[in-house]
Structures are given as structure tokens and as C-alpha cells.
Design an enzyme around this catalytic site. Sequence first.
Site, PDB file in Angstrom:
ATOM      1  CE1 TYR A  56      -3.195  -2.892   0.275  1.00  0.00           C
ATOM      2  CE2 TYR A  56      -3.194  -2.672   2.658  1.00  0.00           C
ATOM      3  CZ  TYR A  56      -3.622  -3.321   1.517  1.00  0.00           C
ATOM      4  OH  TYR A  56      -4.474  -4.393   1.626  1.00  0.00           O
ATOM      5  CG  HIS A 121      -1.033  -8.498  -0.095  1.00  0.00           C
ATOM      6  ND1 HIS A 121      -0.560  -7.202  -0.072  1.00  0.00           N
ATOM      7  CD2 HIS A 121      -2.343  -8.401  -0.425  1.00  0.00           C
ATOM      8  CE1 HIS A 121      -1.540  -6.370  -0.365  1.00  0.00           C
ATOM      9  NE2 HIS A 121      -2.630  -7.077  -0.596  1.00  0.00           N
TER      10      HIS A 121
END
Length: 316
Positions: A56, A121
Site C-alpha cells: 500500500y 498477500h
Amino acid sequence: MELRELGATGLRVSPVGFGASPLGHVFGDVPRDVARAAVRRALDLGINFFDTSPYYGGTVSESVLGDCLRAAGVPRDRFVVATKCGRYREGFDFSAARVTRSVDESLDRLGLDYIDILHCHDIEFTDLDQIVNETIPALQKIKESGKARFIGITGLPLSIYTYVLDRVPPGSVDVILSYCHYGINDTALVDLLPYLKSKGVGVISASPLAMGLLTDNGPPEWHPAPKELKLACRAAADHCKKKGKNITKLAMQYSLMNNEISTVLVGMNSPEQVEENVAAATELSTSGIDKELVHEVEAILEPVKNMTWSSGIEQA
């Protein structure tokens, strides 16, 4: 807010979780004082679960969240932090060496001695057998070292969870993080809940607003949903607006109603957003949801119920 048990971890988490991807300036600039105020407000209102990733904002979200938690000055046992490994700005790398290095980098950015949950992820972007045979064993060693307390896996296709959990030793994976599969337009995750419970795996859901589909503004240009789904969600949002209601609040409340889902992650970048989400949760627990409006919106969305989009590589 009430706290919910997260699988067999012993962790108790707030039903509203703080998604920290916006702190990485993913959706626009967030001044540091606003970010700190948002995290402080979340803690004050009973949110204790914070989720981030090195992906992110290219590590910015982790660094900012770490700064915000330090600025808040609350004891470490007052909050639960999840971060991820395997997906980075430069691409995917689920090798044992990379994820082992990744946790140290994340701890440094977050300014923490340990991470509560370390997720792989978006595992659909690699060969799932690598996750089973290389990544999960490496994460188990990280867990044994005390750098991460629990291990999770994330991704969009629900089939990835059964594939991995059926092939790793029991207890190897503590939680899953599913997104865009438990909301007013898509409840496909429900069918998987008995299986996950049988495996002792905790359930986190993210994107109750379906990555912007269930908002007045609508999804961003890049949203991967089929046109039919976008149009139906637009119609549902317009219907709510005509009735003087807000589809975002309705969608948030709908996603919080299933107690088998321990926490619902929603991205937040200001104290006002935090207050809105907590208010929606509080109203749900005291007054319930607008059932008539739910039925009307469900009817509008029925033709696209559980419609999703492809994500990841073709698995053999």
C-alpha cells in the site's frame, strides 16, 4: 464496540477494522496530522484492529500507521496490527527468503517488536503450491521466532482458501482475509464459513463497499467489475438516494450483521470517516438495519448477485 473472537487465535477484535491503505496516499494525499487524528479517533471509539501492507503506497502505509500508533501512545496490548508479505510495489515474491526479509522490514517501518497477523498477500498471483510448500513453512518459522503471532492468507477467488487449507498441516494458517465477497451484492463467503470454522480458521472480510461500487460516487475508473454489475450498483445507490438514505451506510451495516465474520475492514483516512463507520455499527447494534430498504436493494441487485471478476493467474 463489542469485541469478537478471531477464530482460535485468542485475539478479540472490533467488528469495524481500520483499513490503512488510504494512509499510503493510495486515494489521494492524507496530511500527517489528519492521519494521526484518524487513528487516535479510532482507538478512542473502540476500534482496535488495524490492517496494512508493504504494497500500500509502496511501504508508505506501514510507515504512516506506525507513526500514528506511536503518536497515540497507547499500550501495545490495546491494538491488533496485521500486515502482509509477498506483494510489493515491484511485484510478487512469495519465496521463503523474501517473506523472511519482509517481516523485518515491516517491523522496522511499523516500529513494533511483533506483528499480530502476517498475511500472504493475494496468493492467487503465484502458484498455490509454492504457498503450500515454501511460503507457509517460512511463515511458521517467523511465527516460532515471535516476530508474528499468527499467519493468514488473502486473495479474491474463494477457491484459494480450500486449496491451501486442504494441503497444509492443521493450524498452519490461523486466519483468512477475504474481500468483496461479503456485502449486500455478494455473499459468496457465507458458503465457505462452515468449512473455515471446521479448520479453526478466523475470518476477516474487507471491502464492504465492493471497492467503491456501493457508494454515491461510484467506483474508480479502473474498477475490474463487469459493466452489468456497475450499472446495477449505480441503480441501487440511486434508489437509496431517492429515499433519502445512504447506500454506503446500508452496505456497511449489512456487512457487520454476520457474527461469524470477526471484523470488517474498511479504508479510512480521516476522523470523520472513522466516526461515520462507528456510528453505523452503533446504530446497527441499537436500532437494527432498515430491513425494508435492504429488501429493495437486494431486489435491484438480484440479477447480479455474487457476480465477481477474475483475479490472479490461471492455476493448473
